[in-house]
Design an enzyme around this catalytic site. Structure first.
Site, PDB file in Angstrom:
ATOM      1  N   HIS A  90      11.342 -41.889  -1.535  1.00  0.00           N
ATOM      2  CA  HIS A  90      11.948 -40.763  -0.338  1.00  0.00           C
ATOM      3  C   HIS A  90      11.688 -41.261   1.019  1.00  0.00           C
ATOM      4  CE1 HIS A  90       8.356 -38.605  -0.881  1.00  0.00           C
ATOM      5  NE2 HIS A  90       8.039 -38.829   0.285  1.00  0.00           N
TER       6      HIS A  90
HETATM    7  C1  T46 Z   1       5.199 -38.397   0.716  1.00  0.00           C
HETATM    8  C2  T46 Z   1       4.235 -38.975  -0.096  1.00  0.00           C
HETATM    9  C3  T46 Z   1       3.399 -40.358   0.117  1.00  0.00           C
HETATM   10  C4  T46 Z   1       4.622 -28.966  -1.267  1.00  0.00           C
HETATM   11  O1  T46 Z   1       4.687 -27.807  -1.431  1.00  0.00           O
HETATM   12  N1  T46 Z   1       3.907 -29.163   0.013  1.00  0.00           N
HETATM   13  C5  T46 Z   1       3.623 -30.278   0.411  1.00  0.00           C
HETATM   14  O2  T46 Z   1       2.985 -30.666   1.525  1.00  0.00           O
HETATM   15  C6  T46 Z   1       3.951 -31.457  -0.181  1.00  0.00           C
HETATM   16  C7  T46 Z   1       3.672 -32.985   0.179  1.00  0.00           C
HETATM   17  C8  T46 Z   1       4.578 -31.294  -1.413  1.00  0.00           C
HETATM   18  N2  T46 Z   1       4.905 -29.978  -1.752  1.00  0.00           N
HETATM   19  C9  T46 Z   1       5.481 -29.792  -3.110  1.00  0.00           C
HETATM   20  C10 T46 Z   1       7.242 -30.368  -3.038  1.00  0.00           C
HETATM   21  C11 T46 Z   1       7.368 -30.853  -4.480  1.00  0.00           C
HETATM   22  O3  T46 Z   1       7.598 -29.461  -5.389  1.00  0.00           O
HETATM   23  O4  T46 Z   1       4.786 -30.569  -4.133  1.00  0.00           O
HETATM   24  C12 T46 Z   1       5.829 -31.111  -5.194  1.00  0.00           C
HETATM   25  C13 T46 Z   1       5.663 -32.417  -5.231  1.00  0.00           C
HETATM   26  O5  T46 Z   1       5.941 -33.221  -3.929  1.00  0.00           O
HETATM   27  P1  T46 Z   1       6.751 -34.584  -4.170  1.00  0.00           P
HETATM   28  O6  T46 Z   1       7.340 -34.727  -5.166  1.00  0.00           O
HETATM   29  O7  T46 Z   1       7.536 -34.756  -2.869  1.00  0.00           O
HETATM   30  O8  T46 Z   1       5.675 -35.603  -4.277  1.00  0.00           O
HETATM   31  P2  T46 Z   1       5.485 -37.317  -4.011  1.00  0.00           P
HETATM   32  O9  T46 Z   1       4.221 -37.669  -4.516  1.00  0.00           O
HETATM   33  O10 T46 Z   1       6.635 -37.666  -4.456  1.00  0.00           O
HETATM   34  O11 T46 Z   1       5.316 -37.392  -2.276  1.00  0.00           O
HETATM   35  C14 T46 Z   1       4.376 -36.943  -1.619  1.00  0.00           C
HETATM   36  C15 T46 Z   1       4.679 -36.115  -0.305  1.00  0.00           C
HETATM   37  O12 T46 Z   1       5.728 -35.077  -0.747  1.00  0.00           O
HETATM   38  C16 T46 Z   1       5.645 -37.087   0.662  1.00  0.00           C
HETATM   39  O13 T46 Z   1       5.938 -36.370   1.848  1.00  0.00           O
HETATM   40  O14 T46 Z   1       5.541 -38.851   1.860  1.00  0.00           O
HETATM   41  O15 T46 Z   1       3.880 -38.034  -1.047  1.00  0.00           O
END
Ligand code: T46
Length: 140
Positions: A56
């Site tokens: 993303h």
């Molecule tokens: C990024 C990369 C480097 C939350 O509830 N609060 C938060 O602060 C974050 C970051 C995530 N979440 C929830 C949203 C999803 O349901 O945690 C779950 C996993 O998040 P996501 O699939 O977006 O995780 P990554 O590892 O793909 O991405 C993360 C960050 O979300 C993103 O901002 O830049 O790490």
């Protein structure tokens, strides 16, 4: 603060590692060695090596990623160019600017990836569709 801006998309910040006979300490301070006020810190661990995360870009949030243990790779993509970096140092922060598509992959089993963010979590700040990212990044 010295941001090392290479000709690629990879921008890193070298943190001062303060060491003595007791070990090491790194201090991260908003608007001093982190180029924004931090509103949120999160960390990622227990990701298997075949998994890709990220995939993303953000509209507005600025972030710095620091690998506190182990290693992982980052791919950064501005819609025209792509660059990769191996993060494996507690003394180095990777700058993830807005409108940079990023993917994390090849996590070591002991990887702990900490991310400092300039704003609170808001799903509306995410662009999770690559075609939509390319359209916005290329001003179409
Ligand atoms: C990024 C990369 C480097 C939350 O509830 N609060 C938060 O602060 C974050 C970051 C995530 N979440 C929830 C949203 C999803 O349901 O945690 C779950 C996993 O998040 P996501 O699939 O977006 O995780 P990554 O590892 O793909 O991405 C993360 C960050 O979300 C993103 O901002 O830049 O790490």
């Amino acid at each position: 603060m010295s941001i090392i801006d290479t000709p690629t998309l990879i921008k890193t910040i070298e943190f001062r590692e303060i060491g003595d006979e007791r070990g090491w300490l790194v201090a991260l301070e908003g608007n001093i060695n982190i180029p924004f006020t931090m509103q949120r810190v999160y960390y990622i661990y227990g990701t298997q090596s075949h998994i890709r995360r990220g995939l993303h870009a953000h509209h507005a949030v600025h972030q710095i990623a620091v690998c506190l243990a182990g290693e992982c790779k980052f791919l950064l993509d501005d819609g025209k160019n792509k660059n990769t970096i191996l993060l494996n140092s507690r003394g180095l922060g990777l700058v993830i600017d807005p409108m940079i598509w990023h993917e994390m992959y090849e996590f070591s089993s002991d990887c702990i990836l900490m991310v400092l963010a300039s704003d609170y979590y808001d799903e509306a700040d995410y662009i999770r569709n690559y075609a939509e990212f390319l359209r916005l990044a290329n001003g179409k």
